[in-house]
Design an enzyme around this catalytic site. Sequence first.
Site, mmCIF file in Angstrom:
data_model
loop_
_atom_site.group_PDB
_atom_site.id
_atom_site.type_symbol
_atom_site.label_atom_id
_atom_site.label_comp_id
_atom_site.label_asym_id
_atom_site.label_seq_id
_atom_site.Cartn_x
_atom_site.Cartn_y
_atom_site.Cartn_z
ATOM 1 N N SER A 136 0.823 -1.208 0.000
ATOM 2 C CA SER A 136 0.000 0.000 0.000
ATOM 3 C C SER A 136 0.860 1.263 0.000
ATOM 4 O O SER A 136 0.337 2.372 -0.043
ATOM 5 C CB SER A 136 -0.947 0.018 1.206
ATOM 6 N N ASN A 187 -17.902 27.036 -23.669
ATOM 7 C CA ASN A 187 -18.585 25.991 -22.911
ATOM 8 C C ASN A 187 -18.302 26.083 -21.411
ATOM 9 O O ASN A 187 -17.184 26.390 -21.006
ATOM 10 C CB ASN A 187 -18.128 24.613 -23.408
ATOM 11 N N LYS A 202 -8.291 3.683 1.682
ATOM 12 C CA LYS A 202 -7.534 4.935 1.558
ATOM 13 C C LYS A 202 -7.694 5.634 0.223
ATOM 14 O O LYS A 202 -7.878 6.855 0.169
ATOM 15 C CB LYS A 202 -6.061 4.668 1.831
ATOM 16 N N LYS A 233 -17.853 28.384 -30.147
ATOM 17 C CA LYS A 233 -18.308 27.812 -28.879
ATOM 18 C C LYS A 233 -17.600 28.374 -27.664
ATOM 19 O O LYS A 233 -16.411 28.651 -27.660
ATOM 20 C CB LYS A 233 -18.083 26.295 -28.891
ATOM 21 N N SER A 238 -14.187 24.972 -28.219
ATOM 22 C CA SER A 238 -14.291 23.725 -28.969
ATOM 23 C C SER A 238 -13.154 23.668 -29.981
ATOM 24 O O SER A 238 -12.751 24.688 -30.542
ATOM 25 C CB SER A 238 -15.632 23.675 -29.704
ATOM 26 N N GLN A 298 -7.388 -1.927 3.898
ATOM 27 C CA GLN A 298 -6.353 -1.172 3.202
ATOM 28 C C GLN A 298 -6.932 -0.424 1.993
ATOM 29 O O GLN A 298 -6.390 0.590 1.571
ATOM 30 C CB GLN A 298 -5.253 -2.148 2.741
ATOM 31 N N GLU A 345 -19.787 21.431 -15.827
ATOM 32 C CA GLU A 345 -20.066 20.043 -16.214
ATOM 33 C C GLU A 345 -19.189 19.067 -15.442
ATOM 34 O O GLU A 345 -19.618 17.974 -15.068
ATOM 35 C CB GLU A 345 -19.849 19.875 -17.718
ATOM 36 N N HIS A 361 -40.659 22.351 -10.802
ATOM 37 C CA HIS A 361 -40.821 21.575 -12.043
ATOM 38 C C HIS A 361 -40.185 22.272 -13.249
ATOM 39 O O HIS A 361 -40.622 22.076 -14.381
ATOM 40 C CB HIS A 361 -42.304 21.310 -12.347
#
Length: 486
Positions: free
Chosen positions: A32, A294, A334, A292, A286, A331, A299, A165
């Site tokens: 580990s 974004n 972690k 674009k 993009s 173990q 996200e 809604h």
Amino acid sequence: MSRDSKETSSSKPWGGRFSEATDKDVEQFTESISFDRRLFREDIRGSRAHARMLARVGLLTPEELAQILQGLDRVEEEFASGEVELRPDWEDIHMHVEKRLVHHAGPAGLKIHTARSRNDQVALDLRLFVRAAAARLTEELDRLLAATLYKGYHYRTLILPAYTHTQQAQPISGGYYFGAYAERLLRDRKRIQGAIDAAGLSPLGSGALAGTTLPIDREFVASELGFSGVTQNGLDTVGDRDFVADFLHALSLMMVHLSGWAEEWILWSTREFGMVRLPDRLLTGSSMMPQKKNPDILELIRGKAGRVFGDYTGLLVLLKGLPLSYNRDLQEDKEALFDAVDTVSGALLMMRLAVEGMSFETARIDGILSETELLATDIAEDLVRLGVPFREAHAIVGRIVAHAAKNRLRLEALPDVDLALFFDRFPPDYASTLSPAGSVARRSHTGGPATETVLQRFNEIWQEVFSGTPPWSETSLPSKGGGRGR
Ligand code: ARG
């Protein structure tokens, strides 16, 4: 016969009982150190406290203690500078620290593991790690919370549509909107605090599972390390990872909140909604579509929420089948813990940048506020004031709304003659008394959106988390975006 059978088994602290060396593939599978090296500070801190205790009860001489403490300082430097060679045959961080300690401190180092097992040692390291990580994430959360309150103050009088809604429901203010997320963050903060408490007792002295015959002083170690006390049953303690689960639960719920918030702004920053704008420095482009921009950070906050839930559910599945007490399965706790901490830390930072950098497109919001619906509930409640039972009032206003929609009239613009078609006791000029800002102002009860109520609550939150009076004022606020009403 194992291919390593001719090697000696003496490099292992537990090698005495073994007649051949461990298979290299087994070492590789069971190590580990590749990830628990991250616990070196906790491990060394625990070893210092343990050594002081051993000296206190007479199991180490003052000279041996001094050698061990100096040696641990050296080991810490080595790990901090990345000098230590990490060896799968030394399995984990506990054995690496011990081996390096013996290297530096000589024979005194051979006594550090007196009255201690790696089982209570790893339980200790993990508790120390959770407490420190939770404290650090709390600070990061606090910065996001402060940014949220600042932004809410900035937009305290801006009228926004609020949704149920995903349909426009009632008017609220920007202050109320950010106040909603502040409440969520405040609860997240308390849950993280709860995880710190859950990790608040020292496990050291549990030994492998049933303590030790040696005359240890558990309370001393606990107070050296800032714990409020000691755990009460070693058999439970060495297999107990409840505090990790509590922490991951708190982090998961926080990611639920950040993810929903991110989703909302992804939606609100589309051309279709057009309500929220993020600055270019937070947007990405993009490779193919030149136009674009974004909201990738939002996200990824949404996406990384799933990753944290995976860490949490992975831990629960890991724990659910374990008999008492320590099992090597543990173990595997972690990497889930570390991953969740790192992921949440990144998400908190990105959300703070988004909150600090965002602005509302106020003209657009003005334009899309529903003209005939947002104040319908207010009218129904005014009818209640005039003695109409709410259920009837609801039906009357439903007909008024349909009428307004059919005639393309705002509710606020309905003439008395139109209103009289549906109810004959409206006060004169009733419709002109309606406004979204007025509607918000009228809801001044505890938990309502009226500006004074919201700012009062902001003050309480600020007081609770940061103490003192909130420092915000118009001059200390970001210049982008408007704070005006509709
Ligand atoms: N690397 C181990 C873990 O993380 C430390 C405890 C090992 N104990 C043992 N008896 N093998 O759980």
